[in-house]
Design an enzyme around this catalytic site. Structure first.
Site, mmCIF file in Angstrom:
data_model
loop_
_atom_site.group_PDB
_atom_site.id
_atom_site.type_symbol
_atom_site.label_atom_id
_atom_site.label_comp_id
_atom_site.label_asym_id
_atom_site.label_seq_id
_atom_site.Cartn_x
_atom_site.Cartn_y
_atom_site.Cartn_z
ATOM 1 N N GLU A 92 0.822 -1.203 0.000
ATOM 2 C CA GLU A 92 0.000 0.000 0.000
ATOM 3 C C GLU A 92 0.861 1.260 0.000
ATOM 4 O O GLU A 92 0.586 2.194 -0.735
ATOM 5 C CB GLU A 92 -0.933 0.003 1.211
ATOM 6 C CG GLU A 92 -1.831 1.220 1.326
ATOM 7 C CD GLU A 92 -2.839 1.358 0.194
ATOM 8 O OE1 GLU A 92 -3.277 2.492 -0.048
ATOM 9 O OE2 GLU A 92 -3.183 0.363 -0.458
ATOM 10 N N ILE A 94 5.124 2.656 0.582
ATOM 11 C CA ILE A 94 6.527 2.534 0.967
ATOM 12 C C ILE A 94 7.066 3.956 1.003
ATOM 13 O O ILE A 94 6.792 4.755 0.103
ATOM 14 C CB ILE A 94 7.348 1.630 0.018
ATOM 15 C CG1 ILE A 94 8.780 1.459 0.551
ATOM 16 C CG2 ILE A 94 7.282 2.121 -1.411
ATOM 17 C CD1 ILE A 94 9.566 0.362 -0.138
ATOM 18 N N GLY A 104 19.819 2.754 0.006
ATOM 19 C CA GLY A 104 19.408 1.356 -0.068
ATOM 20 C C GLY A 104 18.326 0.964 0.919
ATOM 21 O O GLY A 104 17.977 -0.214 1.014
ATOM 22 N N ILE A 105 17.781 1.927 1.651
ATOM 23 C CA ILE A 105 16.768 1.603 2.664
ATOM 24 C C ILE A 105 15.472 1.151 2.008
ATOM 25 O O ILE A 105 14.864 0.154 2.430
ATOM 26 C CB ILE A 105 16.559 2.798 3.615
ATOM 27 C CG1 ILE A 105 17.845 3.042 4.412
ATOM 28 C CG2 ILE A 105 15.366 2.561 4.541
ATOM 29 C CD1 ILE A 105 17.864 4.319 5.224
ATOM 30 N N TYR A 140 11.733 1.055 -9.288
ATOM 31 C CA TYR A 140 10.959 -0.185 -9.423
ATOM 32 C C TYR A 140 11.357 -0.954 -10.678
ATOM 33 O O TYR A 140 11.463 -2.178 -10.654
ATOM 34 C CB TYR A 140 9.462 0.116 -9.435
ATOM 35 C CG TYR A 140 8.985 0.825 -8.182
ATOM 36 C CD1 TYR A 140 9.609 0.635 -6.951
ATOM 37 C CD2 TYR A 140 7.915 1.699 -8.228
ATOM 38 C CE1 TYR A 140 9.169 1.294 -5.814
ATOM 39 C CE2 TYR A 140 7.470 2.357 -7.093
ATOM 40 C CZ TYR A 140 8.100 2.146 -5.885
ATOM 41 O OH TYR A 140 7.660 2.795 -4.767
#
Length: 166
Positions: A92, A94, A104-105, A140
């Site tokens: 839902e 991020i 990189g989290i 993504y």
């Protein structure tokens, strides 16, 4: 400044106030703050009482005056694919605070979510991205995500649901 160490873990009830602050930050970033009508109590109820969603948090060893050690979160829930006859995970939200991006989290949150999907024998993970958020789209796609151009989100709000149910 050195990069902080980061732990990805399941959210706890005492994390809700900080998660909710980040949710407000996300709503402002997405220019959707006017749609944020929930409260911290609503979030606590959804995550820890009704358990209709789950949350991961990114916690660092660094704190400053503006916030505590939580620097990101992912809120997700299980859905179902009839074509696969398997559960899936729908992400839902991020969010990683701006000063902690490109460390990189976000990828670590997604990686942990992928591990959970494997543990639960899920057939897919899905989420939506705003068409103007090219930075997120690039991330993504870099991890192998397909941005599906032929699919559109259909949403019914509370009033419309009530009308349909009549």
């Amino acid at each position: 400044m050195s990069e902080p160490s980061c732990e990805i873990r399941a959210a706890r009830p005492n994390d809700v106030p900080e998660i909710f602050k980040m949710l407000r930050e996300l709503a402002i970033f997405e220019k959707l703050e006017h749609q944020l009508t929930a409260s911290e109590d609503d979030m606590h109820d959804a995550l820890f009482v009704r358990r209709c969603a789950e949350a991961l948090v990114a916690q660092t060893d660094r704190q400053d005056e503006s916030h505590g050690p939580l620097v990101g979160y992912a809120i997700y829930f299980e859905n179902f694919s009839t074509f696969l006859c398997k559960p899936g995970i729908y992400l839902e939200d991020i969010y990683v605070r701006p000063e902690f991006r490109k460390m990189g989290i976000g990828k670590s949150l997604l990686r942990r979510l992928a591990e959970i999907a494997i543990e639960r024998n899920c057939g897919r993970m899905e989420w939506a991205v705003l068409n103007w958020n090219q930075n997120a789209i690039d991330v993504y796609q870099a991890i192998g995500g397909d941005v599906l151009p032929d699919w559109r989100i259909v949403r019914l709000g509370t009033e419309t649901i009530e009308k349909l149910a009549e």
